[in-house]
Design a protein around this motif. Structure first.
Motif, PDB file in Angstrom:
ATOM      1  N   ARG A 172      -9.786  -5.384   2.735  1.00 28.44           N
ATOM      2  CA  ARG A 172      -9.870  -6.613   1.939  1.00 28.44           C
ATOM      3  C   ARG A 172      -8.473  -7.155   1.634  1.00 28.44           C
ATOM      4  N   LEU A 173      -7.544  -6.264   1.327  1.00 26.34           N
ATOM      5  CA  LEU A 173      -6.172  -6.681   1.045  1.00 26.34           C
ATOM      6  C   LEU A 173      -5.515  -7.257   2.291  1.00 26.34           C
ATOM      7  N   TYR A 174      -5.683  -6.593   3.429  1.00 24.40           N
ATOM      8  CA  TYR A 174      -5.042  -7.049   4.657  1.00 24.40           C
ATOM      9  C   TYR A 174      -5.539  -8.430   5.073  1.00 24.40           C
ATOM     10  N   LYS A 175      -6.805  -8.708   4.824  1.00 24.22           N
ATOM     11  CA  LYS A 175      -7.384  -9.970   5.270  1.00 24.22           C
ATOM     12  C   LYS A 175      -7.153 -11.122   4.286  1.00 24.22           C
ATOM     13  N   GLN A 176      -6.251 -10.924   3.348  1.00 25.44           N
ATOM     14  CA  GLN A 176      -5.790 -12.020   2.502  1.00 25.44           C
ATOM     15  C   GLN A 176      -4.531 -12.631   3.115  1.00 25.44           C
ATOM     16  N   TYR A 177      -4.270 -13.894   2.787  1.00 30.69           N
ATOM     17  CA  TYR A 177      -2.955 -14.463   3.094  1.00 30.69           C
ATOM     18  C   TYR A 177      -1.947 -13.788   2.172  1.00 30.69           C
TER      19      TYR A 177
ATOM     20  N   PRO B 145      -6.038  -3.410  13.673  1.00 26.38           N
ATOM     21  CA  PRO B 145      -5.740  -2.506  12.556  1.00 26.38           C
ATOM     22  C   PRO B 145      -6.878  -1.531  12.264  1.00 26.38           C
ATOM     23  N   LYS B 146      -6.476  -0.386  11.731  1.00 24.89           N
ATOM     24  CA  LYS B 146      -7.420   0.618  11.252  1.00 24.89           C
ATOM     25  C   LYS B 146      -7.189   0.785   9.749  1.00 24.89           C
ATOM     26  N   PHE B 147      -8.267   0.809   8.975  1.00 22.00           N
ATOM     27  CA  PHE B 147      -8.139   0.886   7.529  1.00 22.00           C
ATOM     28  C   PHE B 147      -8.816   2.143   7.006  1.00 22.00           C
ATOM     29  N   LYS B 148      -8.185   2.747   6.008  1.00 23.62           N
ATOM     30  CA  LYS B 148      -8.763   3.974   5.453  1.00 23.62           C
ATOM     31  C   LYS B 148      -9.954   3.676   4.544  1.00 23.62           C
ATOM     32  N   ASP B 149     -10.023   2.450   3.998  1.00 24.28           N
ATOM     33  CA  ASP B 149     -11.162   2.094   3.150  1.00 24.28           C
ATOM     34  C   ASP B 149     -11.322   0.572   3.133  1.00 24.28           C
TER      35      ASP B 149
ATOM     36  N   ILE C  39       0.812  -1.228   0.000  1.00 25.20           N
ATOM     37  CA  ILE C  39       0.000   0.000   0.000  1.00 25.20           C
ATOM     38  C   ILE C  39       0.840   1.269   0.000  1.00 25.20           C
ATOM     39  N   ASP C  40       2.142   1.141   0.288  1.00 24.00           N
ATOM     40  CA  ASP C  40       3.001   2.326   0.385  1.00 24.00           C
ATOM     41  C   ASP C  40       4.301   2.077  -0.376  1.00 24.00           C
ATOM     42  N   LYS C  41       4.391   2.629  -1.581  1.00 30.65           N
ATOM     43  CA  LYS C  41       5.568   2.404  -2.414  1.00 30.65           C
ATOM     44  C   LYS C  41       6.817   3.073  -1.846  1.00 30.65           C
ATOM     45  N   SER C  42       6.655   4.062  -0.976  1.00 32.90           N
ATOM     46  CA  SER C  42       7.809   4.740  -0.374  1.00 32.90           C
ATOM     47  C   SER C  42       8.348   3.994   0.847  1.00 32.90           C
ATOM     48  N   HIS C  43       7.632   2.955   1.274  1.00 37.24           N
ATOM     49  CA  HIS C  43       8.048   2.211   2.469  1.00 37.24           C
ATOM     50  C   HIS C  43       9.347   1.444   2.224  1.00 37.24           C
TER      51      HIS C  43
END
Length: 649
Positions: free
Chosen positions: A640-645, A631-635, A593-597
């Protein structure tokens, strides 16, 4: 009749190389082939094409092995090339094909190549009909075209008058035939673009005049309106994920309920196309049709294995089909209404261990061997497209299936990375990961291993990762005990303890810094000494401090406990309960989610784990509070992405 012959690259890496009639042409490392591989000789191969017979011979001159259709050549041995065969300058690399073109007349733009056997056969028959009888042998085989120098003069006149009326009549008839064929092709193409298949148990499609299909099922008639290729309607007849591959009904759409399943198909691809989307490459082969039923497969270890027997291929040509049953099974799936799609991780491209051009060559050869229209999605880096994340599947659904909606219940996925333990079968090693099974779980597809699907073996035992992201409860209490307070009204020091990527910085910035706590972090200050100095200085100024470092052992934590004792203020410890697996999951999620990470490697994670000592009150803490990862999600898309393996193991 005008003829030409060229050596062309299927990947379009160079311009066509002319092959004159019965003249040996040397090809190899040159500007013409764009090959700069030092293993390839400048005169690697000698290629000779006979325009009259269509026969092509190849002789290897270079020291390193060339190949024809995956079979390595012997030096100085002349080999014949099949009609649609592929020449490789080096085994598995730099493919070349021979294309003959026949121009029938100046008025016609139609050409015939070696890739269209039916058209070639028609062309040969047509030319045979127009040639004199002396050009046809008694056995019905065409004789070689004589050279002009070999033709003898019989009484100073030619035996064939090319200007007679019968020849002109034949040409006019040919032109009429060609026009008729062109009209038929237009009609066929139009029908293919509007084509819709309706599958039922023991059903038969009967065309009608009202733009509908009448479906005959058990003697009864039903009408099904013809839809455009982009529209889709399904009536699910599947029986869920418990089907075994042997019991699975691969007859298109005939389910246990006997109800019809309408499957909309797009028109077949007219040419093979490669496309790039950031770190995702997509190959759509000629003949592939968009379909609502997908049969998905991994490639390495599922469809192919190494020819050398080694774990990793030694070169791009080091492969063979894993089981002889595979091509036939894939063709049956295709004939039963499935679209064949391959999903493969190829991180070696990003790491410089291979190139996308080598993979294109390799996978093109694999598909040639399988002999079935298919699509390949190749993830060459990390991020959302790398399995087990479902990014490649989402791309297929949204952008690579011509708008035809995919039915999850009627689709399946096969892969070898299934989380099976050591010796799950005799002489079998532990699976290197669980990425294929997790990829299937993320999507909701029925999953099989290659042994289960192709060889009909019983399901083997397996294990999933200890952390299941689907079980995350965003409403769980943040602190344990729940009665604990995040901040204090009086001055204090709070020492955070936990893995990298377990949420410490987010916790500090969300709950503590807004309340006036001074944020002490080694990533920004550089050394632990500077962190201790900043803590002491802030305490002297009457401010509370939060120590946002990993602080794994007693020695590290004692530095800040001593600062608190000197300032005569209490020191609390917040212990983050996230395991190393969850921390790795969080890290992978951040990368997506963060390309600068800046990624945190496994060595740092493992170092913390080896040093970690669970904090105790005896160290000098007033209180130890356990912090759960909530976790807190902005949308909803991020959730949905986080809850994938996301992890492969």
């Amino acid at each position: 009749m005008i003829k030409s012959c060229h050596l062309v690259c299927p990947n379009n890496t160079h311009d066509p190389i002319p092959l004159p009639d019965r003249e040996a042409v040397h090809v190899g490392r040159s500007e013409a082939t764009r090959c700069i591989d030092p293993r390839c000789s400048r005169k690697q191969l000698e290629v000779t094409a006979d325009w009259w017979t269509g026969e092509v011979t190849v002789k290897q001159l270079g020291a390193n092995s060339s190949a024809i259709d995956g079979i390595e050549l012997e030096k100085d041995r002349i080999c014949k090339l099949s009609a649609d065969g592929t020449i490789y300058l080096l085994a598995g690399l730099y493919p070349q094909k021979v294309k003959f073109k026949y121009v029938r007349s100046p008025k016609s733009t139609n050409t015939v190549t070696t890739e269209d056997p039916k058209n070639n056969l028609k062309e040969k028959k047509r030319q045979s009909a127009k040639r004199p009888a002396s050009d046809i042998t008694d056995s019905g085989q065409e004789a070689k075209k004589p050279r002009k120098s070999d033709t003898k003069d019989n009484g100073g006149s030619n035996d064939v008058d090319t200007k007679n009326d019968s020849a002109n009549t034949t040409i006019e008839e040919d032109e009429e035939d060609i026009k008729l064929l062109e009209q038929k092709l237009k009609i066929l193409k139009k029908n293919a673009a509007e084509k819709k298949f309706t599958f039922t148990s023991d059903s038969q499609d009967v065309p009608s005049k009202n733009g509908q299909k009448t479906i005959l099922t058990g003697g009864k008639e039903k009408a099904a309106a013809v839809e455009s290729p982009k529209k889709h309607s399904t009536q699910n007849s599947g029986s869920g994920s418990s089907k075994s591959p042997s019991a699975m009904n691969t007859s298109a759409g005939s389910g246990s309920t006997g109800k019809s399943v309408q499957v909309t198909e797009g028109p077949p691809a007219t040419e093979t196309k490669w496309q790039q989307f950031e770190k995702l490459y997509v190959c759509t082969r000629k003949g592939v049709m968009a379909r609502s039923k997908i049969a998905g497969f991994d490639i390495d270890g599922t469809i192919i294995t190494t020819q050398s027997g080694k774990t990793f291929p030694t070169h791009s040509g080091d492969w063979r089909i894993l089981y002889p049953e595979i091509p036939g099974r894939l063709k049956k799936l295709h004939n039963d209404g499935y679209k064949i799609v391959f999903f493969t991780n190829q991180l070696g491209v990003s790491r410089g261990k291979t190139t996308i051009e080598e993979l294109k060559t390799k996978f093109s050869s694999v598909l040639d061997k399988l002999g079935v229209p298919a699509q390949i999605l190749i993830s060459t880096g990390g991020g959302v497209y790398r399995k087990p994340a479902r990014g490649m599947w989402d791309f297929l659904c949204q952008k690579a299936n011509n708008g035809v909606k995919i039915d999850i219940n009627d689709s399946l996925y096969v892969g070898d990375a299934a989380g099976r333990p050591e010796k799950w079968a005799a002489k079998k090693k532990k699976d290197f990961s669980c990425s294929d099974r997790l990829f299937s779980l993320n999507i909701g597809l029925r999953f099989y291993t290659p042994e289960e699907f192709f060889m009909f073996q019983k399901a083997a035992p397996f294990s999933l990762p200890e952390f299941d992201p689907r079980a995350i409860d965003t409403r769980a209490p943040l602190l344990d005990p729940p009665s604990a307070s995040v901040t204090s009204k009086s001055q204090e020091v709070v020492v955070l303890v936990g893995f990298p990527a377990c949420g410490k910085s987010f916790f500090s910035k969300t709950y503590m810094i807004p309340k006036g706590y001074v944020h002490v972090n080694r990533d920004t200050l550089g050394t632990w000494k500077k962190c201790v100095d900043m803590c002491a200085k802030s305490l002297r100024e009457g401010q509370s401090v939060v120590i946002d470092n990993t602080n794994p052992d007693k020695e590290t934590r004692q530095r800040y406990i001593n600062c608190a004792k000197t300032a005569k203020v209490p020191c609390r410890c917040f212990f983050f309960t996230a395991t190393i697996t969850q921390a790795r999951h969080n890290e992978r999620y951040r990368e997506m989610i963060d390309k600068s990470h800046q990624p945190i490697n496994d060595m740092i994670m493992n170092t913390f784990k080896s040093k970690l000592k669970t904090p105790e009150l005896s160290e000098g803490f007033k209180e130890i509070v356990r912090v759960n990862f909530v976790p807190k999600f902005k949308d909803s898309e991020n959730e949905r992405l986080y809850k994938q393996y996301l992890l492969e193991k």
